[in-house]
Every structure is written in C-alpha cells, then in structure tokens.
Design a protein around this motif. Structure first.
Motif, PDB file in Angstrom:
ATOM      1  N   VAL A 114      -8.666   5.063  -3.106  1.00 44.75           N
ATOM      2  CA  VAL A 114      -9.621   4.786  -2.026  1.00 44.75           C
ATOM      3  C   VAL A 114     -10.054   3.321  -2.081  1.00 44.75           C
ATOM      4  CG1 VAL A 114     -11.921   5.292  -1.135  1.00 44.75           C
ATOM      5  CG2 VAL A 114     -10.434   7.139  -1.894  1.00 44.75           C
ATOM      6  N   ALA A 115     -10.380   2.830  -3.275  1.00 43.93           N
ATOM      7  CA  ALA A 115     -10.823   1.437  -3.424  1.00 43.93           C
ATOM      8  C   ALA A 115      -9.724   0.458  -3.011  1.00 43.93           C
ATOM      9  CB  ALA A 115     -11.258   1.180  -4.871  1.00 43.93           C
ATOM     10  N   LEU A 116      -8.509   0.728  -3.427  1.00 45.75           N
ATOM     11  CA  LEU A 116      -7.388  -0.137  -3.040  1.00 45.75           C
ATOM     12  C   LEU A 116      -7.167  -0.119  -1.546  1.00 45.75           C
ATOM     13  CD1 LEU A 116      -4.802   0.628  -5.901  1.00 45.75           C
ATOM     14  CD2 LEU A 116      -6.116  -1.481  -5.552  1.00 45.75           C
ATOM     15  N   GLY A 117      -7.311   1.045  -0.931  1.00 46.62           N
ATOM     16  CA  GLY A 117      -7.121   1.151   0.510  1.00 46.62           C
ATOM     17  C   GLY A 117      -8.149   0.355   1.285  1.00 46.62           C
ATOM     18  N   GLU A 131       0.830  -1.211   0.000  1.00 44.52           N
ATOM     19  CA  GLU A 131       0.000   0.000   0.000  1.00 44.52           C
ATOM     20  C   GLU A 131       0.857   1.250   0.000  1.00 44.52           C
ATOM     21  OE1 GLU A 131      -3.928   1.835   2.252  1.00 44.52           O
ATOM     22  OE2 GLU A 131      -2.679   0.378   3.277  1.00 44.52           O
ATOM     23  N   SER A 132       1.959   1.218   0.751  1.00 44.12           N
ATOM     24  CA  SER A 132       2.856   2.375   0.763  1.00 44.12           C
ATOM     25  C   SER A 132       3.398   2.650  -0.630  1.00 44.12           C
ATOM     26  CB  SER A 132       4.011   2.136   1.734  1.00 44.12           C
ATOM     27  OG  SER A 132       3.531   1.934   3.054  1.00 44.12           O
ATOM     28  N   ALA A 157     -12.354   2.728   8.411  1.00 46.58           N
ATOM     29  CA  ALA A 157     -11.751   2.191   7.193  1.00 46.58           C
ATOM     30  C   ALA A 157     -12.188   2.985   5.966  1.00 46.58           C
ATOM     31  CB  ALA A 157     -12.115   0.717   7.028  1.00 46.58           C
ATOM     32  N   ILE A 158     -13.496   3.326   5.907  1.00 48.41           N
ATOM     33  CA  ILE A 158     -13.976   4.087   4.745  1.00 48.41           C
ATOM     34  C   ILE A 158     -13.524   5.535   4.838  1.00 48.41           C
ATOM     35  CG2 ILE A 158     -16.047   4.899   3.551  1.00 48.41           C
ATOM     36  CD1 ILE A 158     -17.427   2.322   4.457  1.00 48.41           C
ATOM     37  N   GLY A 159     -13.635   6.080   6.052  1.00 49.90           N
ATOM     38  CA  GLY A 159     -13.294   7.483   6.236  1.00 49.90           C
ATOM     39  C   GLY A 159     -11.838   7.779   5.985  1.00 49.90           C
ATOM     40  N   ILE A 160     -10.935   6.935   6.532  1.00 49.55           N
ATOM     41  CA  ILE A 160      -9.512   7.201   6.376  1.00 49.55           C
ATOM     42  C   ILE A 160      -9.100   7.082   4.915  1.00 49.55           C
ATOM     43  CG2 ILE A 160      -8.757   4.829   6.777  1.00 49.55           C
ATOM     44  CD1 ILE A 160      -6.980   8.021   7.943  1.00 49.55           C
ATOM     45  N   ASN A 161      -9.723   6.157   4.186  1.00 50.56           N
ATOM     46  CA  ASN A 161      -9.376   6.013   2.774  1.00 50.56           C
ATOM     47  C   ASN A 161      -9.964   7.133   1.921  1.00 50.56           C
ATOM     48  OD1 ASN A 161      -7.788   3.389   2.242  1.00 50.56           O
ATOM     49  ND2 ASN A 161      -9.367   2.731   3.680  1.00 50.56           N
ATOM     50  N   LEU A 162     -11.192   7.600   2.276  1.00 51.35           N
ATOM     51  CA  LEU A 162     -11.723   8.767   1.590  1.00 51.35           C
ATOM     52  C   LEU A 162     -10.864   9.987   1.856  1.00 51.35           C
ATOM     53  CD1 LEU A 162     -15.583   8.379   2.149  1.00 51.35           C
ATOM     54  CD2 LEU A 162     -14.354   8.266  -0.034  1.00 51.35           C
ATOM     55  N   LEU A 163     -10.428  10.105   3.115  1.00 50.72           N
ATOM     56  CA  LEU A 163      -9.562  11.224   3.480  1.00 50.72           C
ATOM     57  C   LEU A 163      -8.260  11.179   2.695  1.00 50.72           C
ATOM     58  CD1 LEU A 163      -9.483  13.658   5.433  1.00 50.72           C
ATOM     59  CD2 LEU A 163      -8.222  12.185   7.021  1.00 50.72           C
ATOM     60  N   ILE A 164      -7.732   9.936   2.524  1.00 50.49           N
ATOM     61  CA  ILE A 164      -6.497   9.773   1.746  1.00 50.49           C
ATOM     62  C   ILE A 164      -6.733  10.186   0.298  1.00 50.49           C
ATOM     63  CG2 ILE A 164      -4.871   8.064   0.828  1.00 50.49           C
ATOM     64  CD1 ILE A 164      -5.167   6.553   3.470  1.00 50.49           C
ATOM     65  N   GLY A 165      -7.907   9.816  -0.268  1.00 45.39           N
ATOM     66  CA  GLY A 165      -8.199  10.182  -1.635  1.00 45.39           C
ATOM     67  C   GLY A 165      -8.288  11.688  -1.821  1.00 45.39           C
ATOM     68  N   HIS A 166      -9.031  12.368  -0.909  1.00 47.73           N
ATOM     69  CA  HIS A 166      -9.111  13.827  -0.996  1.00 47.73           C
ATOM     70  C   HIS A 166      -7.762  14.473  -0.737  1.00 47.73           C
ATOM     71  CE1 HIS A 166     -13.426  14.110  -1.555  1.00 47.73           C
ATOM     72  NE2 HIS A 166     -13.623  13.241  -0.553  1.00 47.73           N
ATOM     73  N   PHE A 167      -7.000  13.869   0.166  1.00 51.00           N
ATOM     74  CA  PHE A 167      -5.680  14.403   0.460  1.00 51.00           C
ATOM     75  C   PHE A 167      -4.807  14.371  -0.785  1.00 51.00           C
ATOM     76  CE2 PHE A 167      -1.282  13.879   1.837  1.00 51.00           C
ATOM     77  CZ  PHE A 167      -1.138  14.985   2.687  1.00 51.00           C
ATOM     78  N   ARG A 168      -4.953  13.281  -1.581  1.00 51.62           N
ATOM     79  CA  ARG A 168      -4.151  13.193  -2.797  1.00 51.62           C
ATOM     80  C   ARG A 168      -4.570  14.250  -3.808  1.00 51.62           C
ATOM     81  NH1 ARG A 168      -4.472  11.716  -7.874  1.00 51.62           N
ATOM     82  NH2 ARG A 168      -2.548  10.996  -8.903  1.00 51.62           N
TER      83      ARG A 168
END
Length: 483
Positions: free
Chosen positions: A291-294, A177-178, A244-255
């Motif tokens: 997000v989906a991969l996360g 993932e990293s 799990a959903i929130g942190i990955n959505l946050l990662i997507g918006h962060f990107r």
C-alpha cells in the motif's frame, strides 16, 4: 547572381594565350662552321692556283655566290621569324586593348550584379516577413493570454525530448509497480510470479493511470484564476486523494485474501474485509508495504506527469507556439543573412577579379609593347651581324684566293658591297598610343570599385531589416505605446 561578370572574366582570361617569343630567335652565326660547310679555304686555293677569277672580273664567282646565298638564306629565315614574333606581340597588344564596347559590356555587367543583389535581397526579406508576421501573431496571442489570466511568470515550455523522457519514466513506474506487486502477489498464487505480474499490471494501470489523468486534466484547475474552476479543481483533488489511498488499500486487502485463498478472491469477501478491517489497513505487513509503495508511486507519477506541461491550463501550449515562432524566425533570419552574405561576397569577388584582370591587362599591354621594341632591336642587331658575317666570309675566301694566285686579284677584292635588298634594317615599329587604353582601364577599375562600395552599402542597409527577436518586441511595444 553575377553570371554576367563571370562571363566577362572568362572572356578576358581566355584572351591571354600569346606566347612571349624567345630573345634567342636570332642566334649568332658560327663563321668557322659555315666556312667549313662551304669549303671556303679549299675552293679559294683551287681557284687561286688557276688565277680565277680573272684580274678584270667584275662579277662574283661560284664560291662568292654561295656565301651570298647562305647569308641570304639566313636573312630570309630571320625575317620570317621577325614578322612571326612581331605578329604575336601585335596580337597580344590588340587583345589587351579595351574597346568602347567592352567598357559598356563590363559596366552593364556590374549594373546587372547590383540589380540581381537587390532583387534577391528583397525576395529574401519578403520570405522573412511572413515568418515575422507569424511571430508577431503568436506574440500577440501570448500577451493576450497572460493579460486575460493575470499571469506574470513565463510559461514552462517542455521540449519534445523532455516530454518523451518523462513519458518513459511513467512507463518505468508502471513496470516497476507491476513487478513489485507481482512479487507480492506471487505468494499463494498457483500461477506463480508470472500470474502475479499479469494481475498486478492491471492494478498498476489503475493506480499510475489515475495519477497521470489527474495531473494532466484536474490539477491545472486548482491554479486557475476563475474561482468556479478552482473549486472544481479542489473537488477533483479530493476525489484523486480518496482514489489513490482507496485503490492502494484495496490492493493491500486484495493481496491478503489472494495469498490466503490461493489466488481466488470473491468481491463480497474483499468488501467485507475492507469494511471490517481495523483502520482499513491490511493485516499482512507485506500487504501494508505494498500500500505504501503504491501511494508513493502514485505521487511520483503525479509529479512527473505534471511536469509534462505548464501547470496553468493552456499556458504551456501558448508558450510553445510562441517559442516555435521565435525559433522559426531566428532560423529563417540566419539562412537569409547567410545567403545575403554569400551573394555579397560572390559579387565583390567577381568585381575584384575584374579589377585584377584590368591591372594585368595594362601590364601585359605594356609588356607586349616593350617586347616589340626589344624584338626590333634584336632583329637590327641580327641584320648587322649577318652583314659582318658576309664581309668576314668573303674576306676569308679572297685572302686565301689571293695567297694562291700568281697574278694580281681583281680590284673588286678590295671592296665589299653589302646587299641592301635583304640586309637593310626595317623601319621601327609604330608604337600605339597608351593614353587611351590606360584611361579605359582606369575607368573600368573606378567603376568596379564604385560597384563594390554600392554592394557593401546595400548589404549594410538590408541587414538592418533582419531584426532580432528583441528588436521586434521593442518595435511592437513602441507601436503599442504610440497607439
């Protein structure tokens, strides 16, 4: 264990050093060679021409005395050889005889071997008993746990190898993932791929780490038998799903912001974007894929971490302790049985060697007696041969002497007197009584055979104490029913 029997074996084996004398101890005489060495023909002719010995002579002349001396010398040498070989046979026969003290010693050694076998078997059984008690304690703990929590199924006992294998997969997930996040974050970053991976690693830990923590400590609460604990498990499940959903959505918006602002993202900007975003989904397709991969890696990590132990809280630990106790008991039992078998085989081997030695002893004793008889017969034949040789040599001398004479020979030429002082036959050797020795050997063999049967019986009796795990569980179930 059977050091006494080993000493007995060495004692009897060490006494078998007698050398069987050769049957050629008394070689026949070469009459022609002796006559030539004593110069019989020439001396007889010379004395005959001088009419010596005189007609009225009653004593042997020098030539006749030389013949007598030669026969006497050979008789003396034969007598020494006879006594020497007879002593060897006698010594061999004496060594083969079994005394009362030796019978007692052998019997005591056999008794000692039995006692040592019994003591060592009891010691092994005591050591096995400790392992058995540990197993019974772990089994009782296991049964009580199942009874308390109404569990029917067997626990999922994870081996150390599988545990590390699953842990390795989690590490691979973090790295994967990293790396994926780093590739996505590399776009727009001034630090490029390396800087993206460093930031992505922290986000991967938050994603995968949360899944592992939930799987190890919260998911087991969902299947607990107590309702209040199941309720707590359900609440934590909701929190995990949101996380799990929130942190990955946050990662997507962060990107999205990360790539737009060349690697600089403010918290206020990130929160504002999440709040205003349609369906909270990132705008960029790659960010949405991230997000989906996360979420997928979070679920896979959850499943992998959940398999590191039994899902029911504490059931895996109780089952593992019971499995370890079973393994310890089986290993200890195998070692004890191997030691017991080795000791039994060693004792029987020593006793069997004693039996074989006794049989060889009886055979060698009889061979020694037969050798004595054969030696005496050969010596008697040799003395007879010496007498005949003495007569023959004297006849050669006297006949040649008579032919050369001009007057009649002495009357004593017509007769030959065999010396009785050194050519007389010895008395036959006294043969020892074989009955007593045969009975002693038979008694020892019977005792050794008895000890072998006792050792085998003791071994069978002791083996019954080395129960299998199934036997232990059946025995414990029977005690529970009786109680």
């Amino acid at each position: 264990m059977s050091s006494d029997l080993s000493g007995i074996i060495k004692l009897f084996m060490g006494s078998r050093e007698g050398v069987i004398p050769s049957v050629q101890a008394f070689p026949p005489l070469d009459i022609d060679q002796i006559a030539s060495e004593l110069d019989i023909e020439a001396r007889a002719k010379e004395n005959g021409q001088l009419n010596l010995p005189s007609t009225d002579s009653d004593v042997e002349d020098a030539a006749e005395l030389d013949v007598l001396a030669e026969i006497k010398r050979r008789a003396s040498k034969g007598r020494e050889e006879y006594h020497s070989q007879m002593e060897l046979y006698d010594d061999r026969a004496r060594r083969a005889l079994i005394s009362g003290d030796e019978i007692t010693l052998i019997d005591a050694a056999g008794q000692s071997a039995l006692s040592d076998f019994e003591v060592l078997a009891v010691n092994d059984f005591n050591q096995l008993l400790n392992t058995r008690l540990q197993f019974e304690g772990r089994k009782h703990e296991f049964d009580e746990f199942r009874k308390t929590h109404n569990l029917v199924r067997l626990p999922n006992v994870v081996s150390s190898r599988e545990w590390w294998f699953r842990g390795l997969f989690l590490a691979i997930f973090v790295v994967l993932e990293s790396t994926l996040n780093g590739l996505f974050f590399a776009k727009g970053s001034e630090t490029g791929l390396i800087g993206g991976i460093v930031q992505a690693f922290v986000l991967s830990i938050l994603n995968v780490g949360a899944a592992v923590l939930y799987a190890r400590y919260c998911l087991p609460l969902v299947v607990h038998t107590r309702p209040i604990i199941r309720t707590a498990g359900g609440i934590t499940t909701v929190f995990y799903a949101v996380w799990a959903i929130g942190i990955n959505l946050l990662i997507g918006h962060f990107r999205d912001l990360f790539t737009q602002n060349a690697g600089e993202v403010k918290v206020t900007d990130l929160l504002s974007r999440v709040w205003n975003a349609s369906l909270f989904l990132p705008a960029d397709a790659q960010s949405l894929l991230l997000v989906a991969l996360g979420v997928l890696l979070s679920l896979v990590s959850l499943i992998d971490a959940a398999g590191m132990d039994d899902l029911y809280p504490g059931y895996g630990s109780v089952g593992k302790r019971r499995a370890d106790a079973v393994s310890d008991y089986v290993d200890r039992k195998s070692r004890c049985l191997a030691d017991l078998t080795q000791r039994k085989d060693s004792a029987i081997e020593d006793m069997s060697r004693v039996i074989n030695l006794m049989k060889n002893t009886e055979f060698e004793f009889r061979m020694a007696i037969e050798g004595r008889k054969r030696l005496h017969q050969n010596y008697r034949a040799y003395l007879s041969h010496l007498s005949e040789s003495y007569v023959r040599l004297l006849q050669l001398y006297r006949e040649a002497n008579t032919r050369a004479r001009s007057i009649l020979p002495p009357d004593r030429f017509k007769r030959v007197s065999i010396p009785t002082d050194f050519l007389s036959e010895p008395p036959p050797p006294v043969l020892p009584d074989l009955a007593g020795d045969s009975n002693s050997i038979k008694q020892i063999i019977e005792r050794m055979q008895h000890f072998i049967k006792v050792v085998n019986k003791q071994f069978v009796d002791k083996v019954h104490h080395y129960q299998t795990v199934t036997g232990l569980t059946e025995e414990e179930a029977k005690r529970d029913v009786d109680a």
